[in-house]
Design an enzyme around this catalytic site. Sequence first.
Site, PDB file in Angstrom:
ATOM      1  N   ASP A  10      -0.402  15.665   2.676  1.00  0.00           N
ATOM      2  CA  ASP A  10      -0.798  14.425   1.984  1.00  0.00           C
ATOM      3  C   ASP A  10      -0.190  13.255   2.749  1.00  0.00           C
ATOM      4  OD1 ASP A  10      -1.801  12.712  -0.089  1.00  0.00           O
ATOM      5  OD2 ASP A  10       0.204  12.625  -0.950  1.00  0.00           O
ATOM      6  N   SER A  11      -0.572  12.054   2.338  1.00  0.00           N
ATOM      7  CA  SER A  11      -0.005  10.862   2.958  1.00  0.00           C
ATOM      8  C   SER A  11       1.463  10.668   2.571  1.00  0.00           C
ATOM      9  CB  SER A  11      -0.803   9.638   2.521  1.00  0.00           C
ATOM     10  OG  SER A  11      -0.780   9.547   1.109  1.00  0.00           O
ATOM     11  N   CYS A  73      -4.887  15.630  -0.811  1.00  0.00           N
ATOM     12  CA  CYS A  73      -5.032  14.180  -0.700  1.00  0.00           C
ATOM     13  C   CYS A  73      -6.483  13.840  -1.001  1.00  0.00           C
ATOM     14  CB  CYS A  73      -4.664  13.757   0.727  1.00  0.00           C
ATOM     15  SG  CYS A  73      -4.909  11.995   1.028  1.00  0.00           S
ATOM     16  N   GLU A 151       5.554   6.708  -5.366  1.00  0.00           N
ATOM     17  CA  GLU A 151       6.459   6.799  -4.209  1.00  0.00           C
ATOM     18  C   GLU A 151       7.850   6.270  -4.571  1.00  0.00           C
ATOM     19  OE1 GLU A 151       5.838   8.001  -0.916  1.00  0.00           O
ATOM     20  OE2 GLU A 151       3.957   8.797  -1.696  1.00  0.00           O
ATOM     21  N   CYS A 185      -6.583  11.034  -7.043  1.00  0.00           N
ATOM     22  CA  CYS A 185      -5.564  10.850  -6.005  1.00  0.00           C
ATOM     23  C   CYS A 185      -4.420  11.752  -6.436  1.00  0.00           C
ATOM     24  CB  CYS A 185      -5.134   9.388  -5.976  1.00  0.00           C
ATOM     25  SG  CYS A 185      -3.620   9.093  -5.054  1.00  0.00           S
ATOM     26  N   HIS A 187      -1.420  11.614  -6.084  1.00  0.00           N
ATOM     27  CA  HIS A 187      -0.232  10.928  -6.618  1.00  0.00           C
ATOM     28  C   HIS A 187      -0.320  10.837  -8.152  1.00  0.00           C
ATOM     29  CE1 HIS A 187       0.612   9.649  -2.493  1.00  0.00           C
ATOM     30  NE2 HIS A 187       1.740   9.082  -2.896  1.00  0.00           N
TER      31      HIS A 187
HETATM   32  N1  DGL Z   1      -2.306  11.035  -2.403  1.00  0.00           N
HETATM   33  C1  DGL Z   1      -3.374  10.403  -1.731  1.00  0.00           C
HETATM   34  C2  DGL Z   1      -4.693  10.671  -2.352  1.00  0.00           C
HETATM   35  O1  DGL Z   1      -4.811  11.693  -2.979  1.00  0.00           O
HETATM   36  C3  DGL Z   1      -3.277   9.134  -1.050  1.00  0.00           C
HETATM   37  C4  DGL Z   1      -2.591   7.943  -1.583  1.00  0.00           C
HETATM   38  C5  DGL Z   1      -2.564   6.961  -0.447  1.00  0.00           C
HETATM   39  O2  DGL Z   1      -1.978   7.310   0.572  1.00  0.00           O
HETATM   40  O3  DGL Z   1      -3.133   5.879  -0.587  1.00  0.00           O
HETATM   41  O4  DGL Z   1      -5.644   9.939  -2.216  1.00  0.00           O
END
Ligand code: DGL
Length: 276
Positions: A10-11, A73, A151, A185, A187
């Site tokens: 993931d990012s 992600c 984050e 997402c 997150h």
């Molecule tokens: N966790 C990521 C997603 O599922 C990316 C969040 C990001 O880096 O903007 O889209």
Amino acid sequence: MDKRPIGIFDSGLGGLSAVRAALKYLPNEDIIYFGDTGRVPYGTRSEKIITQYANEDIAFLEKFGCKLIMAACGTVSSVARDAISKVKEPFVGVVEPAAKAAVKATKNGKIGVMGTSATINSGAFTKTINRINPDIEVSGVSCPLLVPLVENNWIDEDNQIALEMIRRYIKPLMDNGVDTIILGCTHFPHLAPVIARIAGDDVTLIDTGYEAVMQAKTILDENNLSNDKTHQGKAEYYITDETQNFSQIANTLLGTDISDCASFIDLNIFEHGLNE
Ligand code: DGL
């Protein structure tokens, strides 16, 4: 039986929602997690850059000889089609499994999607849902500001900033009468208790990380790729920026102490070092 690890990327910290599910539902598997904390967020970037990052993330995991690669992600899964199409190993993204789960869950045929700007603009969830059932009404909202909340570990159920942001973000979905929301997402599952407080008990939340892990489990089982049932899986975590609190936040998100298995990695040096 296959002892090779599975690679999850993931990012940043978002993909830990998939790791959390993997630790529970794939306890015999070794996991290599890659979080690109040095370049997060991905969701506000162009397709070209997201694809370039995805190619590099996948190349990193491939060096470990992973038997399955998971883009935990939503942004990569939705946008980086070109990078995904080149993966040699079995691949799992989050769009298809989450779309299928949402179609199964909805009773009134109205599904909402929360995602990054890149994910929502790509229309990937809408297209996938409508391929399964063209009659379902899908509405999406970009929620880019929720990524830094996670984050920074601002995820507690009583966090007033998180509550207010989510209230504003999901208003259009609630106005449309959705009964199911895809946390598009990875997150966002970390904010699920806060989102549930605003959306209410009648709305089903779909955890993309969990759904992706369930699909991975099926692929491993069906292709005889699962590890030995007596093996206790281990996880290693690699991040591209030494954020001082990565381990601390990860410990909270995963409910386990990972400080001894988390390392900083410079993708350029790693690539160079291995090629020498
Ligand atoms: N966790 C990521 C997603 O599922 C990316 C969040 C990001 O880096 O903007 O889209």
